[in-house]
Write an enzyme that holds these catalytic residues in place. Structure first.
Site, PDB file in Angstrom:
ATOM      1  N   CYS A   1      -0.666   0.855  11.793  1.00 39.27           N
ATOM      2  CA  CYS A   1      -1.435  -0.078  10.987  1.00 39.27           C
ATOM      3  C   CYS A   1      -1.987  -1.228  11.834  1.00 39.27           C
ATOM      4  CB  CYS A   1      -0.567  -0.569   9.823  1.00 39.27           C
ATOM      5  SG  CYS A   1      -1.490  -1.341   8.484  1.00 39.27           S
TER       6      CYS A   1
ATOM      7  N   HIS B   1       1.870   4.241   7.942  1.00 42.43           N
ATOM      8  CA  HIS B   1       3.200   3.799   8.390  1.00 42.43           C
ATOM      9  C   HIS B   1       4.206   4.956   8.386  1.00 42.43           C
ATOM     10  CE1 HIS B   1       2.735  -0.621   8.640  1.00 42.43           C
ATOM     11  NE2 HIS B   1       1.856  -0.474   7.654  1.00 42.43           N
TER      12      HIS B   1
ATOM     13  N   GLU C   1       6.787   5.156   9.959  1.00 44.07           N
ATOM     14  CA  GLU C   1       8.127   4.589  10.137  1.00 44.07           C
ATOM     15  C   GLU C   1       8.759   4.122   8.825  1.00 44.07           C
ATOM     16  OE1 GLU C   1       5.528   0.892  10.357  1.00 44.07           O
ATOM     17  OE2 GLU C   1       5.355   3.041  10.755  1.00 44.07           O
TER      18      GLU C   1
END
Length: 287
Positions: free
Chosen positions: A105, A199, A201
């Site tokens: 991002c 994202h 993660e």
């Protein structure tokens, strides 16, 4: 010997402290936990370039890392405030060090601007919750960062800004209807960066906590009709985090194993470690 990562937190002190108070970890700590879950032999240092006077690595220090990872951020890069300019300068130093780098991002946006690209608010509006129907480009179909991703996939996401002018050394690897730069490789200043606008993660639990703090955005921008509706959406995500086999919730929100399975959701980060960090550590004889 284990891998050594530098995790660069994109947020200011107040923002990362708020995240820690609501989620238990700062975004950089959460990202480091993901890296160590994939590579248990790794050690992660954290850097906070948004902080004035932050102790940041010099060129030699950056070269000593096996990989650098950039988190998301609440900042808007076109504001060009000192806390943002320090991050752009650090990214230019990361390129110059030749150390493999990856970002999510904000990380992609910083990498693009540091390579002379541009980032602006998305005229299509905010992408929130999940980036839907991400499709690899022709270049992305054979790129190792997206190895294992299907012809179309979803991923956790929350952003208003997007790369509007890719830099000269940018190869776009994935797009969707909201943003034409959803994944990219950028080569600049002697280094190569891999990044995504979404994202990988984020667990569903972390995404739920973030959205829980953004009820005003969810309602004000028309994603939910009421605060109660927003709260119900957040509750569903938390329930799916606790019970990923809840077929009813997965069906209701159109989520499949690309999101629900942690190994598949973090595919790009795993590929970064497999295809860039470990081979380049060996090739460069890092100690």
């Amino acid at each position: 010997m284990g891998l050594r990562f530098l995790v660069v937190e994109g947020n200011t002190r107040d923002a990362r402290q708020t995240h820690r108070e609501t989620y238990g970890l700062m975004p950089s700590e959460s990202y480091a936990a993901v890296l160590q879950g994939i590579a248990p032999d790794s050690v992660c240092d954290l850097a906070f370039p948004a902080d004035e006077g932050a102790n940041l690595p010099d060129a030699a220090g950056l070269e000593s890392y096996d990989g650098v990872v950039l988190t998301g951020s609440h900042l808007n890069i076109y504001d060009r405030t000192p806390d943002i300019l320090r991050q752009i300068d650090l990214m230019r130093a990361i390129y110059a060090s030749g150390t493999p780098s990856f970002g999510s991002c904000w990380g992609l946006q910083v990498a693009a601007v540091a390579a002379e690209g541009d980032v602006r608010p998305n005229p299509s509006g905010r992408e929130v919750g999940f980036a839907r129907r991400l499709v690899p480009t022709q270049a992305g179909q054979g790129h190792p960062m997206l190895a294992g991703r299907p012809a179309a996939y979803d991923a956790p996401a929350i952003h208003l800004d997007m790369v509007t002018a890719p830099p000269a050394g940018c190869t776009i690897l994935a797009s969707n209807a909201v943003s034409f730069v959803q994944a990219a490789e950028i080569t600049a200043g002697g280094g190569t960066f891999w990044g995504v606008q979404y994202h990988p993660e984020f667990s569903l639990g972390e995404l739920a906590v973030i959205l829980g703090r953004r009820t005003g955005i969810l309602v004000g921008e028309g994603f939910c009709r009421t605060a109660e509706e927003a709260a119900a959406y957040v509750a569903d995500l938390k329930a799916l985090e606790a019970q990923p086999d809840r077929l009813d919730l997965a069906w209701r929100h159109g989520l499949d194993q690309e999101v629900l399975d942690p190994e598949r959701r973090t595919r790009e980060i795993r590929n970064f470690i497999t295809h860039r960090v470990r081979p380049e550590k060996s090739a460069r004889g890092r100690a």
